[in-house]
Design a protein around this motif. Structure first.
Motif, short mmCIF file in Angstrom:
data_model
loop_
_atom_site.label_atom_id
_atom_site.label_comp_id
_atom_site.label_asym_id
_atom_site.label_seq_id
_atom_site.Cartn_x
_atom_site.Cartn_y
_atom_site.Cartn_z
N ASP A 90 44.74 23.38 92.32
CA ASP A 90 45.09 22.45 93.39
C ASP A 90 46.40 21.73 93.07
O ASP A 90 47.10 21.29 93.97
CB ASP A 90 43.97 21.42 93.56
CG ASP A 90 42.61 22.10 93.64
OD1 ASP A 90 42.54 23.14 94.31
OD2 ASP A 90 41.65 21.60 93.00
N GLY A 91 46.71 21.65 91.77
CA GLY A 91 47.85 20.81 91.40
C GLY A 91 49.16 21.53 91.16
O GLY A 91 50.22 20.93 91.16
N TYR A 92 49.10 22.86 90.94
CA TYR A 92 50.32 23.54 90.51
C TYR A 92 51.42 23.53 91.57
O TYR A 92 52.59 23.45 91.26
CB TYR A 92 50.01 24.97 90.03
CG TYR A 92 49.90 26.01 91.11
CD1 TYR A 92 50.98 26.85 91.41
CD2 TYR A 92 48.73 26.17 91.84
CE1 TYR A 92 50.88 27.81 92.41
CE2 TYR A 92 48.64 27.12 92.84
CZ TYR A 92 49.71 27.93 93.12
OH TYR A 92 49.62 28.87 94.10
N GLN A 93 51.00 23.57 92.85
CA GLN A 93 52.01 23.59 93.91
C GLN A 93 52.78 22.27 93.97
O GLN A 93 54.00 22.27 94.14
CB GLN A 93 51.37 23.88 95.25
CG GLN A 93 50.79 25.28 95.32
CD GLN A 93 50.48 25.70 96.74
OE1 GLN A 93 50.57 24.91 97.66
NE2 GLN A 93 50.08 26.94 96.93
N ASP A 94 52.05 21.16 93.80
CA ASP A 94 52.73 19.85 93.79
C ASP A 94 53.72 19.80 92.63
O ASP A 94 54.83 19.30 92.77
CB ASP A 94 51.69 18.73 93.62
CG ASP A 94 50.94 18.50 94.91
OD1 ASP A 94 51.46 18.94 95.95
OD2 ASP A 94 49.85 17.89 94.87
N TYR A 95 53.28 20.34 91.49
CA TYR A 95 54.14 20.30 90.32
C TYR A 95 55.43 21.08 90.58
O TYR A 95 56.53 20.63 90.27
CB TYR A 95 53.40 20.88 89.12
CG TYR A 95 54.29 21.04 87.91
CD1 TYR A 95 54.71 19.94 87.18
CD2 TYR A 95 54.74 22.30 87.52
CE1 TYR A 95 55.54 20.08 86.08
CE2 TYR A 95 55.58 22.46 86.43
CZ TYR A 95 55.97 21.35 85.71
OH TYR A 95 56.80 21.49 84.63
N TRP A 96 55.30 22.26 91.21
CA TRP A 96 56.49 23.06 91.48
C TRP A 96 57.39 22.40 92.52
O TRP A 96 58.62 22.55 92.47
CB TRP A 96 56.09 24.47 91.93
CG TRP A 96 55.83 25.35 90.75
CD1 TRP A 96 54.63 25.66 90.20
CD2 TRP A 96 56.81 26.00 89.93
NE1 TRP A 96 54.80 26.47 89.10
CE2 TRP A 96 56.14 26.71 88.90
CE3 TRP A 96 58.20 26.07 89.95
CZ2 TRP A 96 56.78 27.45 87.93
CZ3 TRP A 96 58.87 26.83 88.98
CH2 TRP A 96 58.15 27.50 87.98
N LYS A 97 56.79 21.67 93.47
CA LYS A 97 57.61 20.91 94.41
C LYS A 97 58.48 19.93 93.64
O LYS A 97 59.68 19.80 93.90
CB LYS A 97 56.72 20.14 95.40
CG LYS A 97 56.23 21.00 96.56
CD LYS A 97 55.71 20.12 97.71
CE LYS A 97 54.94 20.96 98.71
NZ LYS A 97 53.47 20.97 98.43
N LYS A 98 57.85 19.25 92.66
CA LYS A 98 58.61 18.29 91.85
C LYS A 98 59.71 19.01 91.07
O LYS A 98 60.84 18.53 90.98
CB LYS A 98 57.66 17.58 90.86
CG LYS A 98 56.83 16.49 91.50
CD LYS A 98 56.06 15.73 90.41
CE LYS A 98 54.81 15.08 90.97
NZ LYS A 98 53.69 15.11 90.00
N LEU A 99 59.36 20.15 90.47
CA LEU A 99 60.35 20.91 89.70
C LEU A 99 61.52 21.30 90.59
O LEU A 99 62.68 21.25 90.18
CB LEU A 99 59.72 22.19 89.12
CG LEU A 99 59.12 22.15 87.72
CD1 LEU A 99 58.91 23.57 87.23
CD2 LEU A 99 60.00 21.40 86.74
N LYS A 100 61.21 21.71 91.81
CA LYS A 100 62.26 22.14 92.71
C LYS A 100 63.17 20.97 93.05
O LYS A 100 64.40 21.09 93.05
CB LYS A 100 61.64 22.73 93.98
CG LYS A 100 62.70 23.45 94.77
CD LYS A 100 62.22 24.10 96.02
CE LYS A 100 63.42 24.74 96.69
NZ LYS A 100 63.11 25.35 97.96
N ASP A 101 62.54 19.82 93.34
CA ASP A 101 63.33 18.63 93.62
C ASP A 101 64.17 18.25 92.40
O ASP A 101 65.22 17.63 92.52
CB ASP A 101 62.42 17.45 93.99
CG ASP A 101 61.72 17.70 95.31
OD1 ASP A 101 60.67 17.07 95.57
OD2 ASP A 101 62.21 18.55 96.09
N ASN A 102 63.67 18.63 91.24
CA ASN A 102 64.39 18.31 90.01
C ASN A 102 65.43 19.38 89.67
O ASN A 102 65.97 19.42 88.57
CB ASN A 102 63.39 18.12 88.86
CG ASN A 102 63.87 17.07 87.88
OD1 ASN A 102 64.67 16.21 88.23
ND2 ASN A 102 63.41 17.14 86.64
#
Lengths: 367, 534
Positions: A204-216
């Motif tokens: 459930d959490g990996y997609q949110d994490y990748w969104k953050k990585l992308k923003d970063n």
């Protein structure tokens, strides 16, 4: 046209002649049409693998000395392609043993019934946590390797910035626009890194994490070669290319390799490993169903987890041995790193969801 | 006719049909509904659209840049021409992995353009297009230039004498004679760029995907045979359509041309206009072809002199990248290439001869069929081999001979394309005249056809040889005993971290480049005049 026919015969004869000559010149053993000759009394055992397989000549000679079998190695593309070729030829395999199924592909191999169960001799020296098929022994673990983020030591020293340690660190503003990773759809470290995030943050959490990585500002390139040699500022190739990303998804064994292949060899590795960003790959070998030389195949499996081969592996394939009694070379202990607690995902969960994870990752990060 | 047909049936048609069949058949029933399913997927549509437009753009750009080059190479005499002609052909046979690296060094971050003007083109379509021009420049120069050099300038002069303006004379005399060659070249370039694989993968980044890349992914990585089969057939249809159009234009225009010795047609440029043209072409060659190659050489020396080259000659005891010194890969490559060339020459030579003699509908279909391997991905053929060539006497799956066989498949079309126009352009009346004068058919062939064809044969051999030297796809997908070829060795070295590996990869690429250049140069030396489509 009788004349053309004459010419044809001559040309074909010439072609065959040269073919024969070329055959003499090639260094492999008398590779007849079919890998190993008929019957179980054959003295050749054929190992099918991916392009990264390597073993020292002496070690293979040792195997021949101990067992009387000569090993013939066939390589066919990267790990995924090599396995898929085995699945296509199921039942009439090209060889006796297949090496190079890792835990991300294991279920696919087992579900297709590629392997004949065999419990290798000396398996008691191999920890239980890498024996993912312990009840049936269709596959035997041979080596492990960690996919981790590497960092360019010089960059972080110059910037007086502490290098990242964990997955969570990578999404922090301090590390904006620094990370380059590989396409999870086409590259095995890319996939490993994605699976590492799934293992750490859950489905459930990996997609949110990748969104953050992308923003970063994470950058995605197609393969490891490009990420490491063209984009990563800490590698020899990257330095030449004036690369500007000090963080790259690579292997825990990459720093020792940087040292080994530098001339002159430096006192310390130019790169380090972020030990909290690792995903553990375990590679397996198995006796192919329908192998022409089962006895030889079994002997080879025993040998693959034997001390000799296990100690040869680190510097030929840059992976870690699984056998407890195998000594790791100094280079590894000195410059390498051990992952704190590598992320893991169960093989059947990978088999079930891999496609979907990669799909949603692609639409999230690449598009 | 029998030899090429058999060769293609066994090593191409049957394997490809088998792998496609496996994807489209479920429980013995053809599932044609899968076409609709696959082609309706938006990501697949994106792939199709991108494949088409980048191929069109690449072809247009290549023709634009290379046609003046073809003219200059055909009509002007200048020092170093032969060397240069060999050099512009080198890119065509370089493995894409090498070219990708060279272009990244040019267009990527910290590349030359970046340093000069702060321009970065990697992961843009421009990088792909430029690399395609780099690859295919030679195709146009050799195909069109080869014929142009043999057109009799006196025909144009005659038209001028009869009152045509310079342009009209060119349009009415030279252009119609050149048109088939231009069409053939454009078709070749379109085919190569339409089925582009490595360039798109390396330079385009994950954002771009051609049909070929998608077929590879679906087959090798996902084993999604149904999707791969649909895409393979789509690519087949596209390639088939291109070939059909090409065959038609060629038939419309092909006729016996009066070919002359190219040595008579090339002159030193005179007048400001011609010198400017020559300078412009040389500049474009310098920027587009020589610069990427120079970057490779520069990186292979890498400030440490010849250290990387020395490293190539030792089988490193503490590394298992190779069990043999990388330098041995040269021998392997040459061996494979030699055998592949022979196969290609035998099969292609027969095919071309058969096609010249007969002109039935069937034969014309066969002509197009021979070109199909260029439009079918290596992974499809390779995986097809796996499921078809698995029974004695044809269990070749573990034999090294499979690699040159697969390479020959790609080489045959070149041989046919090269031989055919020349064979067809041989005026039949020459043969008849010889016969009337009492020559046996063999003697007529030896005295009339052979001298005209010999050069084409050499050029064909050169191309087949060079293509298999740089060929990477089949070499990787087909399991082979561990004797790496040059491209495979380069890819392996690039697949390792560490300065020495990177440097050795560059050094080996440079070696590969030199081997190609020297082979091509030797061919140029054998006879200075060339003909045919390459």
């Amino acid at each position: 046209m009788s004349t053309t026919q004459k010419a044809a015969v001559a040309a074909v004869a010439a072609a065959l002649g040269v073919t024969a000559l070329a055959g003499c010149g090639s260094s492999d053993d008398s590779a007849s049409g079919s890998g190993s000759t008929k019957g179980s009394g054959s003295k050749t055992v054929t190992l099918v693998s991916h392009d990264s397989f390597n073993a020292s000549k002496d070690v293979l000679k040792e195997f021949t000395r101990e067992t009387g079998y000569t090993v013939k190695v066939l390589k066919s593309g990267d790990a995924g392609a090599a396995l898929n070729q085995e699945i296509l030829t199921k039942g009439s395999p090209r060889g006796d043993v297949f090496f190079g199924v890792d835990n991300t592909l294991l279920s696919r191999a087992l579900d297709n019934g590629l392997f004949t169960p065999y419990e290798a001799k000396g398996l008691d020296r191999v920890p239980a946590d890498v024996q993912l098929d312990a009840d049936k022994h269709r596959v035997t673990p041979v080596d492990t390797g960690d996919i981790c983020v590497n960092y360019d030591k010089k960059y972080f020293a110059d910037k007086k910035l502490a290098p990242p340690k964990t997955f969570a660190d990578l999404a922090k503003p301090a590390y904006k626009d620094l990370l380059v990773t590989e396409n999870a759809a086409t590259s095995s470290p890319g996939l490993g890194f994605l699976l590492g995030t799934v293992g750490t943050f859950g489905e459930d959490g990996y997609q949110d994490y990748w969104k953050k990585l992308k923003d970063n500002g994470v950058k995605v390139v197609d393969g490891w070669e490009q990420a490491y040699n063209e984009e990563f500022s800490g590698s020899a190739g990257g330095k030449k290319a004036k690369a500007d990303r000090p963080l790259v998804v690579s292997y825990a064994s990459s720093p020792p390799v940087e040292v080994l292949y530098a001339d002159p060899q430096p006192k310390t590795a130019p790169t380090g490993v972020a030990t909290g960003t690792c995903f553990r790959q375990i590679e397996f070998a198995g006796l192919l169903d329908g192998a022409k030389n089962e006895a030889g195949g079994k002997a080879l499996l025993d040998f693959l987890i034997g001390k000799k081969f296990q100690e040869d592996m680190p510097l030929t394939m840059f992976v870690s041995p699984v056998a407890k009694d195998a000594k790791v070379p100094g280079l590894f202990t000195e410059f390498g790193a051990t992952a704190d607690k590598p992320a893991t995902v169960a093989p059947d969960a990978i088999a079930k969801n891999r496609e979907q994870w990669v799909q949603s990752w692609s639409s999230l990060v690449v598009k | 006719m029998a030899v090429p047909v058999a060769f293609f049936a066994v090593f191409f048609a049957y394997p490809v049909a088998a792998i496609v069949g496996r994807g489209l058949k479920a429980d013995g029933v053809w599932q044609f509904g899968r076409f609709g399913e696959v082609l309706a997927r938006p990501e697949i549509r994106d792939v199709l659209w991108f494949t088409l437009w980048q191929a069109l753009a690449s072809t247009a750009l290549t023709l634009l840049i290379a046609l003046p080059g073809a003219y200059v190479f055909a009509r002007f005499e200048f020092p170093g021409k032969q060397v240069l002609r060999a050099v512009v052909t080198v890119p065509f046979v370089l493995p894409t992995v090498v070219v990708g690296t060279a272009f990244l060094a040019l267009l990527g971050r910290g590349g030359l353009l970046d340093e000069l003007w702060g321009v970065r083109l990697d992961t843009t379509v421009w990088a792909i297009l430029l690399a395609h021009v780099f690859f295919n420049y030679a195709v146009v120069v050799r195909t069109v230039g080869g014929l142009w050099a043999q057109l009799d300038p006196r025909q144009e002069e005659a038209a001028r004498v009869l009152g045509a303006s310079r342009f009209t004379a060119w349009r009415r005399v030279t252009l119609p004679a050149l048109a088939p060659a231009v069409a053939a070249a454009a078709l070749m370039v379109f085919l190569f760029t339409f089925t582009s694989f490595g360039v798109v993968q390396i330079l385009g980044g994950p954002g771009f995907s051609t049909l070929e890349v998608e077929i590879y992914r679906q087959t090798a990585q996902l084993l999604a045979l149904p999707t791969a089969a649909v895409l393979t057939l789509v690519q087949f249809a596209a390639v088939g359509a291109i070939l059909a159009v090409h065959a038609w234009t060629v038939r419309r225009r092909e006729r016996a041309l009066k070919l002359v010795d190219p040595a008579q047609t090339a002159r030193r440029p005179h007048g400001a206009g011609q010198w400017t043209l020559l300078a412009g072409v040389l500049l474009s060659v310098l920027l587009l072809v020589l610069l990427p190659l120079a970057v490779l050489v520069e990186r292979s020396l890498g400030g440490s002199g010849f250290a990387y080259y020395r490293a190539l000659t030792s089988a490193d005891a503490n590394s298992g990248t190779f069990l043999v010194a990388p330098v041995e890969a040269i021998g392997n490559s040459l061996r494979y290439a030699l055998v592949a060339t022979l196969f290609a020459l035998v099969v292609g030579g027969f095919a071309a001869a058969a096609l010249t003699r007969r002109a039935g509908r069937l034969v014309r279909g066969f002509d197009a069929l021979l070109m199909l391997p260029l439009g079918v991905s290596a992974v499809t053929v390779g995986f097809g081999f796996l499921i078809t060539l698995d029974k004695p006497p044809l269990d070749l799956r573990t034999s090294w001979i499979l690699v040159p066989l697969a390479q020959a498949l790609v080489g045959v079309p070149f041989v046919v394309r090269t031989m055919l126009p020349v064979l067809r352009a041989v005026d039949a009346r020459l043969r008849e005249a010889a016969a009337v004068l009492g020559a046996s058919p063999l003697r007529a062939w030896r005295e009339v056809d052979f001298p005209l064809v010999r050069r084409a044969l050499l050029v064909a051999a050169g191309f087949a040889f060079a293509v298999s030297l740089g060929e990477f796809g089949a070499t990787v997908f087909i399991a082979r005993p561990d004797n790496p070829t040059l491209p495979v060795a380069v890819a392996r070295l690039l697949g390792r971290s560490g300065d020495l590996n990177y440097g050795q990869a560059m050094a080996l690429s440079t070696v590969l480049m030199l081997v190609c250049a020297v082979s091509l140069l030797l061919l140029e030396r054998i006879r200075t005049d060339r003909s045919g489509e390459f």
